[in-house]
Design an enzyme around this catalytic site. Structure first.
Site, PDB file in Angstrom:
ATOM      1  N   PHE A   1       0.862  -1.180   0.000  1.00 52.98           N
ATOM      2  CA  PHE A   1       0.000   0.000   0.000  1.00 52.98           C
ATOM      3  C   PHE A   1       0.900   1.231   0.000  1.00 52.98           C
ATOM      4  O   PHE A   1       1.475   1.584   1.033  1.00 52.98           O
ATOM      5  CB  PHE A   1      -0.860  -0.062   1.263  1.00 52.98           C
ATOM      6  CG  PHE A   1      -1.915   0.998   1.397  1.00 52.98           C
ATOM      7  CD1 PHE A   1      -3.115   0.915   0.710  1.00 52.98           C
ATOM      8  CD2 PHE A   1      -1.724   2.071   2.264  1.00 52.98           C
ATOM      9  CE1 PHE A   1      -4.101   1.875   0.873  1.00 52.98           C
ATOM     10  CE2 PHE A   1      -2.706   3.041   2.430  1.00 52.98           C
ATOM     11  CZ  PHE A   1      -3.895   2.935   1.730  1.00 52.98           C
TER      12      PHE A   1
ATOM     13  N   GLU B   1       5.072   8.906   1.798  1.00 54.85           N
ATOM     14  CA  GLU B   1       6.219   9.328   0.990  1.00 54.85           C
ATOM     15  C   GLU B   1       7.292   9.892   1.925  1.00 54.85           C
ATOM     16  O   GLU B   1       7.004  10.190   3.092  1.00 54.85           O
ATOM     17  CB  GLU B   1       5.773  10.413   0.004  1.00 54.85           C
ATOM     18  CG  GLU B   1       4.664   9.939  -0.915  1.00 54.85           C
ATOM     19  CD  GLU B   1       4.313  10.959  -1.996  1.00 54.85           C
ATOM     20  OE1 GLU B   1       4.700  12.131  -1.864  1.00 54.85           O
ATOM     21  OE2 GLU B   1       3.671  10.543  -2.978  1.00 54.85           O
TER      22      GLU B   1
ATOM     23  N   ILE C   1       7.139   1.347   3.333  1.00 52.89           N
ATOM     24  CA  ILE C   1       6.051   0.542   2.778  1.00 52.89           C
ATOM     25  C   ILE C   1       6.235  -0.942   3.136  1.00 52.89           C
ATOM     26  O   ILE C   1       7.178  -1.592   2.670  1.00 52.89           O
ATOM     27  CB  ILE C   1       5.959   0.709   1.236  1.00 52.89           C
ATOM     28  CG1 ILE C   1       5.918   2.202   0.854  1.00 52.89           C
ATOM     29  CG2 ILE C   1       4.754  -0.043   0.691  1.00 52.89           C
ATOM     30  CD1 ILE C   1       4.762   3.000   1.442  1.00 52.89           C
TER      31      ILE C   1
ATOM     32  N   HIS D   1       8.814  -8.474  34.569  1.00 49.65           N
ATOM     33  CA  HIS D   1       9.881  -9.447  34.301  1.00 49.65           C
ATOM     34  C   HIS D   1      11.244  -9.014  34.859  1.00 49.65           C
ATOM     35  O   HIS D   1      12.168  -9.833  34.911  1.00 49.65           O
ATOM     36  CB  HIS D   1      10.024  -9.676  32.789  1.00 49.65           C
ATOM     37  CG  HIS D   1       8.976 -10.578  32.202  1.00 49.65           C
ATOM     38  ND1 HIS D   1       7.653 -10.217  32.076  1.00 49.65           N
ATOM     39  CD2 HIS D   1       9.065 -11.828  31.690  1.00 49.65           C
ATOM     40  CE1 HIS D   1       6.980 -11.202  31.516  1.00 49.65           C
ATOM     41  NE2 HIS D   1       7.803 -12.194  31.270  1.00 49.65           N
TER      42      HIS D   1
ATOM     43  N   GLU E   1      -0.290   4.034  10.127  1.00 44.69           N
ATOM     44  CA  GLU E   1      -1.732   4.068   9.839  1.00 44.69           C
ATOM     45  C   GLU E   1      -2.427   5.187  10.622  1.00 44.69           C
ATOM     46  O   GLU E   1      -3.569   5.056  11.049  1.00 44.69           O
ATOM     47  CB  GLU E   1      -2.365   2.700  10.082  1.00 44.69           C
ATOM     48  CG  GLU E   1      -1.627   1.630   9.270  1.00 44.69           C
ATOM     49  CD  GLU E   1      -2.472   0.502   8.777  1.00 44.69           C
ATOM     50  OE1 GLU E   1      -3.697   0.645   8.749  1.00 44.69           O
ATOM     51  OE2 GLU E   1      -1.888  -0.523   8.385  1.00 44.69           O
TER      52      GLU E   1
ATOM     53  N   THR F   1      -0.967   8.529  13.227  1.00 44.77           N
ATOM     54  CA  THR F   1      -0.422   8.657  14.579  1.00 44.77           C
ATOM     55  C   THR F   1      -1.555   8.808  15.599  1.00 44.77           C
ATOM     56  O   THR F   1      -2.702   9.114  15.241  1.00 44.77           O
ATOM     57  CB  THR F   1       0.454   9.929  14.676  1.00 44.77           C
ATOM     58  OG1 THR F   1      -0.378  11.059  14.361  1.00 44.77           O
ATOM     59  CG2 THR F   1       1.629   9.888  13.715  1.00 44.77           C
TER      60      THR F   1
HETATM   61  N1  COS Z   1     -13.750   6.949   3.899  1.00 41.90           N
HETATM   62  C1  COS Z   1     -14.062   7.505   2.686  1.00 41.90           C
HETATM   63  N2  COS Z   1     -13.892   8.822   2.418  1.00 41.90           N
HETATM   64  C2  COS Z   1     -13.392   9.591   3.390  1.00 41.90           C
HETATM   65  C3  COS Z   1     -13.054   9.096   4.671  1.00 41.90           C
HETATM   66  C4  COS Z   1     -13.258   7.716   4.905  1.00 41.90           C
HETATM   67  N3  COS Z   1     -12.973   7.190   6.089  1.00 41.90           N
HETATM   68  N4  COS Z   1     -12.585  10.098   5.420  1.00 41.90           N
HETATM   69  C5  COS Z   1     -12.626  11.207   4.659  1.00 41.90           C
HETATM   70  N5  COS Z   1     -13.115  10.889   3.436  1.00 41.90           N
HETATM   71  C6  COS Z   1     -13.360  11.825   2.344  1.00 41.90           C
HETATM   72  C7  COS Z   1     -14.218  12.972   2.807  1.00 41.90           C
HETATM   73  O1  COS Z   1     -15.588  12.670   2.681  1.00 41.90           O
HETATM   74  C8  COS Z   1     -13.805  14.097   1.869  1.00 41.90           C
HETATM   75  O2  COS Z   1     -14.504  13.951   0.662  1.00 41.90           O
HETATM   76  P1  COS Z   1     -14.799  15.213  -0.320  1.00 41.90           P
HETATM   77  O3  COS Z   1     -13.546  15.441  -1.067  1.00 41.90           O
HETATM   78  O4  COS Z   1     -15.903  14.716  -1.193  1.00 41.90           O
HETATM   79  O5  COS Z   1     -15.179  16.361   0.544  1.00 41.90           O
HETATM   80  C9  COS Z   1     -12.350  13.805   1.626  1.00 41.90           C
HETATM   81  O6  COS Z   1     -12.136  12.403   1.923  1.00 41.90           O
HETATM   82  C10 COS Z   1     -11.434  14.633   2.475  1.00 41.90           C
HETATM   83  O7  COS Z   1     -11.733  14.319   3.811  1.00 41.90           O
HETATM   84  P2  COS Z   1     -11.288  15.188   5.059  1.00 41.90           P
HETATM   85  O8  COS Z   1     -11.858  16.557   4.924  1.00 41.90           O
HETATM   86  O9  COS Z   1     -11.598  14.403   6.276  1.00 41.90           O
HETATM   87  O10 COS Z   1      -9.729  15.301   4.836  1.00 41.90           O
HETATM   88  P3  COS Z   1      -8.710  15.884   5.792  1.00 41.90           P
HETATM   89  O11 COS Z   1      -7.631  16.442   4.943  1.00 41.90           O
HETATM   90  O12 COS Z   1      -9.313  16.765   6.815  1.00 41.90           O
HETATM   91  O13 COS Z   1      -8.222  14.538   6.510  1.00 41.90           O
HETATM   92  C11 COS Z   1      -6.809  13.297   7.917  1.00 41.90           C
HETATM   93  C12 COS Z   1      -7.152  14.581   7.235  1.00 41.90           C
HETATM   94  C13 COS Z   1      -5.957  13.636   9.089  1.00 41.90           C
HETATM   95  C14 COS Z   1      -8.047  12.574   8.435  1.00 41.90           C
HETATM   96  C15 COS Z   1      -6.111  12.376   6.928  1.00 41.90           C
HETATM   97  O14 COS Z   1      -5.179  13.098   6.163  1.00 41.90           O
HETATM   98  C16 COS Z   1      -5.391  11.255   7.630  1.00 41.90           C
HETATM   99  O15 COS Z   1      -6.010  10.281   8.055  1.00 41.90           O
HETATM  100  N6  COS Z   1      -4.050  11.358   7.739  1.00 41.90           N
HETATM  101  C17 COS Z   1      -3.238  10.318   8.268  1.00 41.90           C
HETATM  102  C18 COS Z   1      -2.776   9.491   7.141  1.00 41.90           C
HETATM  103  C19 COS Z   1      -2.221   8.207   7.622  1.00 41.90           C
HETATM  104  O16 COS Z   1      -2.834   7.495   8.385  1.00 41.90           O
HETATM  105  N7  COS Z   1      -1.029   7.914   7.129  1.00 41.90           N
HETATM  106  C20 COS Z   1      -0.340   6.732   7.518  1.00 41.90           C
HETATM  107  C21 COS Z   1      -0.380   5.757   6.420  1.00 41.90           C
HETATM  108  S1  COS Z   1       0.400   4.303   6.963  1.00 41.90           S
HETATM  109  S2  COS Z   1      -0.433   3.061   5.728  1.00 41.90           S
END
Ligand code: COS
Length: 387
Positions: free
Chosen positions: A123, A127, A157, A339, A364, A366
C-alpha cells in the site's frame, strides 16, 4: 447487547490461537534476530485463509465478518506483529480497497491471487515528505496515450520488496488538492522504473519487510486506476478504516500476550521466599494490564460490530486504534517491569513486544491524527485547517 462470541467465532479464535502457538511463536524470536521475512510462514498464513479473511468466498477469501477477522488478527498479533502486519496490509489495506473500489474485472484479476498468497501486495501512500498530511502527495501521474506515467517515491512501505502488486497513490492534478489524487494498481514484475530498497535496523518489526519504493517513469494502462481518477484520497481513507481496525486488533493481542506472559512469570519468579505474584504491587501491575486489555478489546469489538452492520465506523475505529495502540505500549512497558532484568533480553517475548509495539502509535495514522479525527467528530471543527 451480547458479549458472547458465536460458536463459529469461538472456533475460529481457538483455531487461530493454536495455529499461532504451533507455527508462529517459536519462529518469532529467530526471525526478529535475523531480520528475516519468513515467506514460509506467510504461506502458512495464506493456507489458513488469513490473507483474504474478509474477502467473500467467490473471490477466494474466507468470507469472515469483521469481528471474526479481528479475533484472528488478535491471536496472530499475540504471536508476532511482523506476521500480523502481513495480514493487516494484504487483507485490510489492499484487498478491502479492491473489494470496495475495484471493477469486477479488477476483483477477479487480483483477489484470488492475494487471498491464496500467490501474490503479496503493498500500500504505497506514505512518501519521504508525506506522512500525516496524506493528501499532499508529491508522486505525480500524467496521462499518456493509453494510460498513465508515474514518477515519485514512497517510504516505509510494508511488504514492498516482495509485492507483486502495489497500490500507488499519486497526484494527477495538483490544483485539485486531495480531489486530484488517484490510486493505481501497479503490477511490479518486469515493471520498468519500479524499484524497491529494503529498510533495515528498525527498532521493531524486524521480521517484517519494510522498504522504500522509487517510481521512475512507471507506465500503467488506463484500467490500472482503482476507482475513479480523483477518488484516490477516499480510497486511502477507506483502506485506513479497515487497516486501523486491524492494527488495533493486533495490539489487543500484544496486550493479551503481556498479561499472559506476566502472570506466568510472576507465579514462577521467587523473591523474598515467595512468588512475586503474591506481592500487591505486582498484582497491581497485572490488574492494570488486564483492564487495558479488556477495554481495548471492547473498543475493537464495537468498531467491528459497526463494520459488520454496514454502519459508519471511522470515528469508532480511530477510538479503538488510539486506545488499543497506546494500551499495548503501556502493557509492553509494564510487562517488562514485571519481568525485571529477564524482560530486558529476548528470552521472553515481552522484550520484542516492547520494540514491535512502538510503531503502532505512528503508522496508519499517529495517535495525534486519531485524536484530531475524534475531536472533529465531537466538535464539527476540522483542527487541521488553519483558520
Ligand atoms: N472513507 C471515505 N472517504 C473519506 C473518509 C473515509 N474514512 N474520510 C474522509 N473521506 C473523504 C471525505 O468525505 C472528503 O470527501 P470530499 O472530497 O468529497 O469532501 C475527503 O475524503 C477529504 O476528507 P477530510 O476533509 O476528512 O480530509 P482531511 O484532509 O481533513 O483529513 C486526515 C485529514 C488527518 C483525516 C487524513 O489526512 C489522515 O487520516 N491522515 C493520516 C494518514 C495516515 O494514516 N497515514 C499513515 C499511512 S500508513 S499506511
Amino acid at each position: 447487547m451480547d458479549f458472547d462470541l458465536t460458536d463459529e467465532q469461538r472456533l475460529v479464535k481457538e483455531t487461530a490461537r493454536s495455529f499461532t502457538d504451533r507455527e508462529i511463536v517459536d519462529r518469532a524470536r529467530e526471525n526478529d534476530r535475523n531480520e528475516h521475512f519468513d515467506l514460509e510462514l506467510v504461506a502458512k498464513l495464506a493456507d489458513q485463509g488469513y490473507l483474504g479473511a474478509i474477502v467473500p468466498r467467490e473471490y477466494g477469501g474466507a468470507g469472515l465478518d469483521y469481528i471474526t477477522y479481528g479475533l484472528v488478527v488478535e491471536e496472530v498479533g499475540r504471536g508476532d506483529s511482523a506476521m500480523r502486519t502481513v495480514i493487516s496490509v494484504q487483507t485490510s489495506l489492499v484487498c478491502s480497497s479492491i473489494l470496495r473500489w475495484g471493477t469486477e474485472e479488477q476483483k477477479q484479476r487480483y483477489l484470488p491471487k492475494l487471498c491464496s498468497g500467490e501474490w503479496l501486495a503493498c500500500f504505497g501512500l506514505t512518501e519521504p515528505g508525506t506522512g500525516s498530511d496524506a493528501a499532499n502527495q508529491r508522486t505525480r501521474a500524467v496521462r499518456t496515450d493509453g494510460g498513465w506515467k508515474i514518477n515519485g517515491a514512497k517510504m516505509w512501505i510494508s511488504l514492498a520488496s516482495h509485492a507483486k502488486l502495489a497500490l500507488i497513490f499519486a497526484q494527477t492534478d495538483p490544483e485539485q488538492g486531495h480531489r486530484g489524487l488517484a490510486c493505481f494498481l501497479v503490477e511490479t514484475e518486469g515493471q520498468d522504473g519500479f524499484q524497491t530498497q529494503e529498510i533495515h535496523h528498525k527498532m521493531g518489526l524486524r521480521g517484517s519487510d519494510t522498504a522504500a519504493i522509487s517510481l521512475d517513469d512507471v507506465e500503467v494502462p488506463e484500467d490500472a486506476v482503482l476507482g475513479e481518477v480523483g477518488d484516490g484520497f477516499k480510497v486511502a481513507m477507506s483502506a485506513l478504516d479497515s487497516g486501523r481496525y486491524s492494527v488495533a486488533a493486533g495490539c489487543v493481542g500484544i496486550c493479551q500476550g503481556c498479561v499472559e506472559e506476566s502472570v506466568n512469570y510472576s507465579k514462577e519468579r521467587q523473591q523474598f521466599g515467595k512468588p512475586i505474584a503474591s506481592f500487591q504491587l505486582v498484582q497491581a501491575m497485572l490488574a492494570d494490564m488486564k483492564v487495558e486489555t479488556d477495554a481495548a478489546r471492547m473498543l475493537v469489538y464495537r468498531a467491528g460490530a459497526l463494520k459488520d452492520a454496514g454502519r459508519p465506523s471511522t470515528t469508532e475505529t480511530s477510538i479503538a486504534k488510539l486506545y488499543a495502540t497506546e494500551a499495548a505500549v503501556k502493557c509492553a512497558n509494564t510487562a517488562i517491569q514485571v519481568h525485571g532484568g529477564a524482560g530486558y533480553v529476548d528470552d521472553h517475548p515481552v522484550e520484542r513486544y516492547f520494540r514491535d509495539v512502538r510503531v503502532t502509535t505512528l503508522y496508519e495514522g499517529t495517535s495525534q491524527i486519531q485524536k484530531l479525527i475524534i475531536g472533529r467528530a465531537l466538535t464539527g471543527i476540522n483542527a487541521l485547517v488553519p483558520s
